[in-house]
Motif scaffolding. Structure first.
Motif, PDB file in Angstrom:
ATOM      1  N   ALA A  82      29.924 -52.776  50.373  1.00 25.99           N
ATOM      2  CA  ALA A  82      30.745 -53.804  51.032  1.00 25.99           C
ATOM      3  C   ALA A  82      31.663 -53.147  52.044  1.00 25.99           C
ATOM      4  CB  ALA A  82      31.562 -54.572  50.002  1.00 25.99           C
ATOM      5  N   GLY A  83      32.202 -53.963  52.977  1.00 23.57           N
ATOM      6  CA  GLY A  83      33.100 -53.361  53.951  1.00 23.57           C
ATOM      7  C   GLY A  83      33.628 -54.288  55.007  1.00 23.57           C
ATOM      8  N   ASP A  84      33.765 -53.732  56.214  1.00 23.77           N
ATOM      9  CA  ASP A  84      34.459 -54.413  57.305  1.00 23.77           C
ATOM     10  C   ASP A  84      33.676 -55.570  57.915  1.00 23.77           C
ATOM     11  OD1 ASP A  84      36.603 -52.772  56.995  1.00 23.77           O
ATOM     12  OD2 ASP A  84      36.170 -51.469  58.688  1.00 23.77           O
ATOM     13  N   ASP A  85      32.398 -55.709  57.580  1.00 18.53           N
ATOM     14  CA  ASP A  85      31.639 -56.844  58.112  1.00 18.53           C
ATOM     15  C   ASP A  85      31.802 -58.089  57.245  1.00 18.53           C
ATOM     16  OD1 ASP A  85      30.191 -56.094  55.911  1.00 18.53           O
ATOM     17  OD2 ASP A  85      28.254 -55.957  56.935  1.00 18.53           O
ATOM     18  N   GLU A 105      35.988 -63.874  53.083  1.00 14.77           N
ATOM     19  CA  GLU A 105      36.850 -64.373  54.158  1.00 14.77           C
ATOM     20  C   GLU A 105      37.438 -63.223  54.969  1.00 14.77           C
ATOM     21  OE1 GLU A 105      39.892 -67.011  52.997  1.00 14.77           O
ATOM     22  OE2 GLU A 105      38.584 -68.396  51.949  1.00 14.77           O
ATOM     23  N   LYS A 106      37.777 -62.138  54.298  1.00 14.85           N
ATOM     24  CA  LYS A 106      38.422 -60.998  54.938  1.00 14.85           C
ATOM     25  C   LYS A 106      37.573 -59.747  54.732  1.00 14.85           C
ATOM     26  CE  LYS A 106      42.242 -63.546  55.484  1.00 14.85           C
ATOM     27  NZ  LYS A 106      41.884 -64.737  54.721  1.00 14.85           N
ATOM     28  N   ARG A 107      37.982 -58.672  55.385  1.00 18.00           N
ATOM     29  CA  ARG A 107      37.313 -57.403  55.179  1.00 18.00           C
ATOM     30  C   ARG A 107      37.492 -56.927  53.743  1.00 18.00           C
ATOM     31  NH1 ARG A 107      38.442 -53.837  60.687  1.00 18.00           N
ATOM     32  NH2 ARG A 107      37.845 -55.451  62.184  1.00 18.00           N
ATOM     33  N   VAL A 108      36.472 -56.284  53.210  1.00 20.47           N
ATOM     34  CA  VAL A 108      36.471 -55.872  51.809  1.00 20.47           C
ATOM     35  C   VAL A 108      36.952 -54.429  51.693  1.00 20.47           C
ATOM     36  CG1 VAL A 108      35.072 -55.589  49.737  1.00 20.47           C
ATOM     37  CG2 VAL A 108      34.590 -57.466  51.311  1.00 20.47           C
ATOM     38  N   SER A 109      37.838 -54.176  50.729  1.00 20.49           N
ATOM     39  CA  SER A 109      38.430 -52.848  50.581  1.00 20.49           C
ATOM     40  C   SER A 109      38.024 -52.130  49.301  1.00 20.49           C
ATOM     41  CB  SER A 109      39.956 -52.955  50.636  1.00 20.49           C
ATOM     42  OG  SER A 109      40.431 -53.836  49.621  1.00 20.49           O
ATOM     43  N   ALA A 110      37.551 -52.846  48.277  1.00 18.37           N
ATOM     44  CA  ALA A 110      37.205 -52.208  47.002  1.00 18.37           C
ATOM     45  C   ALA A 110      36.242 -53.096  46.236  1.00 18.37           C
ATOM     46  CB  ALA A 110      38.461 -51.940  46.172  1.00 18.37           C
ATOM     47  N   THR A 421      44.936 -62.104  67.182  1.00 22.96           N
ATOM     48  CA  THR A 421      43.866 -61.108  67.105  1.00 22.96           C
ATOM     49  C   THR A 421      43.081 -61.187  65.807  1.00 22.96           C
ATOM     50  OG1 THR A 421      45.296 -59.427  66.103  1.00 22.96           O
ATOM     51  CG2 THR A 421      45.239 -59.539  68.521  1.00 22.96           C
ATOM     52  N   ARG A 422      43.514 -62.016  64.868  1.00 22.54           N
ATOM     53  CA  ARG A 422      42.807 -62.121  63.600  1.00 22.54           C
ATOM     54  C   ARG A 422      41.469 -62.833  63.787  1.00 22.54           C
ATOM     55  NH1 ARG A 422      47.872 -64.116  59.853  1.00 22.54           N
ATOM     56  NH2 ARG A 422      49.039 -62.160  59.882  1.00 22.54           N
ATOM     57  N   ASN A 423      40.511 -62.414  62.955  1.00 26.57           N
ATOM     58  CA  ASN A 423      39.178 -62.998  63.026  1.00 26.57           C
ATOM     59  C   ASN A 423      38.694 -63.272  61.608  1.00 26.57           C
ATOM     60  OD1 ASN A 423      36.716 -63.886  63.983  1.00 26.57           O
ATOM     61  ND2 ASN A 423      35.838 -61.832  64.053  1.00 26.57           N
ATOM     62  N   ASP A 424      39.407 -64.145  60.901  1.00 25.08           N
ATOM     63  CA  ASP A 424      39.099 -64.412  59.505  1.00 25.08           C
ATOM     64  C   ASP A 424      37.995 -65.465  59.426  1.00 25.08           C
ATOM     65  OD1 ASP A 424      41.162 -62.733  58.959  1.00 25.08           O
ATOM     66  OD2 ASP A 424      42.627 -64.342  58.689  1.00 25.08           O
ATOM     67  N   ARG A 425      37.106 -65.240  58.485  1.00 21.82           N
ATOM     68  CA  ARG A 425      36.013 -66.175  58.283  1.00 21.82           C
ATOM     69  C   ARG A 425      36.359 -67.082  57.103  1.00 21.82           C
ATOM     70  NH1 ARG A 425      30.456 -63.482  58.277  1.00 21.82           N
ATOM     71  NH2 ARG A 425      31.364 -62.250  56.606  1.00 21.82           N
ATOM     72  N   LYS A 426      36.434 -68.366  57.359  1.00 25.79           N
ATOM     73  CA  LYS A 426      36.792 -69.302  56.305  1.00 25.79           C
ATOM     74  C   LYS A 426      35.559 -69.720  55.521  1.00 25.79           C
ATOM     75  CE  LYS A 426      41.098 -69.351  57.404  1.00 25.79           C
ATOM     76  NZ  LYS A 426      42.080 -68.697  56.506  1.00 25.79           N
ATOM     77  N   LEU A 427      35.681 -69.697  54.195  1.00 29.82           N
ATOM     78  CA  LEU A 427      34.578 -70.090  53.351  1.00 29.82           C
ATOM     79  C   LEU A 427      34.670 -71.557  53.000  1.00 29.82           C
ATOM     80  CD1 LEU A 427      34.414 -67.102  50.834  1.00 29.82           C
ATOM     81  CD2 LEU A 427      33.114 -67.416  52.953  1.00 29.82           C
ATOM     82  N   LYS A 428      33.540 -72.213  52.901  1.00 31.32           N
ATOM     83  CA  LYS A 428      33.486 -73.586  52.442  1.00 31.32           C
ATOM     84  C   LYS A 428      33.240 -73.582  50.952  1.00 31.32           C
ATOM     85  CE  LYS A 428      31.699 -75.384  56.827  1.00 31.32           C
ATOM     86  NZ  LYS A 428      30.594 -76.133  57.478  1.00 31.32           N
ATOM     87  N   MET A 429      34.321 -73.888  50.224  1.00 32.47           N
ATOM     88  CA  MET A 429      34.230 -73.807  48.767  1.00 32.47           C
ATOM     89  C   MET A 429      33.591 -75.082  48.190  1.00 32.47           C
ATOM     90  SD  MET A 429      35.368 -70.839  48.483  1.00 32.47           S
ATOM     91  CE  MET A 429      35.488 -70.705  46.704  1.00 32.47           C
TER      92      MET A 429
END
Length: 429
Positions: A82-85, A105-110, A421-429
């Motif tokens: 997982a990661g920045d995509d 929705e956001k970049r994954v860190s762990a 500058t944010r590019n967050d992807r919103k999920l449809k729950m």
């Protein structure tokens, strides 16, 4: 003018953050080894003696941006990248087919995999931990796209590390605000985890990595953590009590006697424990090698056993992986990209044997590493890189880690420009 300067500052910070360290993960039985550098995921099958053929119905490339986390499950059946995509991919290690792709929705860190292999958890850059039910994901079974469910939150604080306790009862999350949260992992995690067991508080900088010391006297294990404050700390997770602190950078000779050093220049970047739990391997920024710590479980103390140097080359490990089956410590150094350089993603793999034995640890030569030249060509790539590039890579990782994990304070008038500058992807729950 001020707005333009603020936007330029944001862009500069973003460029630094996008430099990602090389990662390594080892199958529990040393059946395969995986390296991620930038968006590239490279896996070598040690049984077949060749590169593993990864299959993903979504098509190549598997990841479109830097990979920030890779992990084998404790039983070795699942592998997660997982990661920045903003994508989490779950792989079956039997077929190396991607059985599930999860959008974040956001970049994954762990990432972390539950002890029973039924749930995958991942953390994003806003401090939210998500859970995905992957029961039955093995072999050629494809689960398709699955939606994650929020499990817990650290409230806008990046989480660099997630870990399940050895008994599977707790999930631990560490953040850049120096906190370690111990949460009861519920029987129905899709409903959320609402019961906090304890907080482990004592680090003075971001917590970069977590691992467990396995001990018969303590089935849930003792926790060890590494931090930007150049220490490794030992914890009782039931109470959150700090049991011992080891100043690893000072013990390794990286700090002057007066304690003065470059701020955040000797952060602990990774650590892992051996199968006996008696030794802990620690990677530190600026150290060309590793520190081995000894853990006395009965006395609940940490002490430096030895410093193992990598002689003859510029090798500052960015990630560690231990093979319980063979008692080998696998290490990688490298970076996704170097500022102002045209190098491809850099990676260099080294192995230390006898890490959990009574005899002295031995740094293996390239011809002695399991898999030999074929493994190195697969995991490192075929490009020949100058030694100076790896020193520059170590500095780039240090800068990126500081920009990512050292909490920044922005003036109120800069916040609006940052939002743009944010590019967050919103999920449809």
């Amino acid at each position: 003018m001020e707005e333009a300067e603020a936007e330029a500052e944001v862009e500069s910070n973003r460029d630094n953050v996008e430099v990602a360290p090389a990662l390594i993960a080892v199958h529990p039985e040393q059946i395969s080894v995986a390296v991620a550098v930038g968006p590239d995921l490279r896996v070598f099958d040690l049984l077949a003696g060749s590169a593993a053929s990864l299959v993903d119905e979504c098509g190549a490339p598997f990841h479109k941006d830097s990979i920030r986390a890779i992990r084998f499950g404790s039983r070795g059946k699942l592998f997660v990248s997982a990661g920045d995509d903003k994508t989490v991919k779950i792989w079956s290690t039997e077929s190396w087919r991607c059985v599930c792709t999860v959008s974040s929705e956001k970049r994954v860190s762990a990432v972390a995999i539950s002890e029973d292999g039924c749930h995958v958890c991942f953390a994003d850059k806003f401090g939210v931990v998500w859970v995905v039910d992957v029961a039955g994901s093995h072999g050629h079974v494809t689960l398709g796209d699955r939606k994650p469910t929020p499990l817990l939150s650290h409230y806008c604080s990046i989480i660099p590390s997630l870990e399940f306790s050895p008994d599977g009862r707790f999930i631990l999350s560490a953040d850049r605000d120096s906190k370690i949260r111990v949460t009861n992992f519920p029987k129905k995690p899709l409903n959320g985890a609402h019961e906090i067991r304890s907080f482990c508080l004592g680090h003075t900088e971001f917590v970069s990595c977590l691992a467990f010391v396995h001990a018969r006297e303590c089935p849930q294990g003792l926790l060890v953590s590494g931090s930007g404050d150049s220490t490794v700390r030992l914890w009782d997770i039931s109470s959150g009590a700090l049991l011992d602190t080891c100043e690893v950078a000072a013990k390794a000779g990286l700090l002057e006697s007066n304690g003065e050093a470059e701020e955040h220049g000797h952060a602990v970047t990774d650590l892992c424990t051996t199968i006996s739990g008696l030794l802990i391997a620690v990677a530190i920024q600026s150290l060309q090698g590793i520190v081995l710590l000894s853990c006395d479980v009965s006395a609940q103390t940490l002490s430096v056993s030895k410093v193992v140097s990598i002689a003859g080359e510029a090798f500052v490990p960015t990630c560690l992986g231990f093979s319980p089956a063979e008692g080998m410590l696998w290490m990688v150094t490298g970076v996704s990209s170097l500022p102002a350089c045209n190098y491809p993603p850099l990676a260099r793999v080294r192995v230390i044997s006898s890490i959990d034995a009574e005899q002295e640890p031995v740094v293996l030569g390239d011809d002695e590493i399991p898999g030999g030249e074929k493994l190195l060509e697969t995991l490192q790539g075929s490009a020949s890189v100058d030694e100076s590039a790896f020193l520059a890579a170590a500095e780039a990782v240090k800068t990126a880690m500081r920009n990512l994990l050292i909490k920044k304070q922005y003036p109120a008038d800069n916040r609006e420009s940052r939002k743009k500058t944010r590019n967050d992807r919103k999920l449809k729950m």
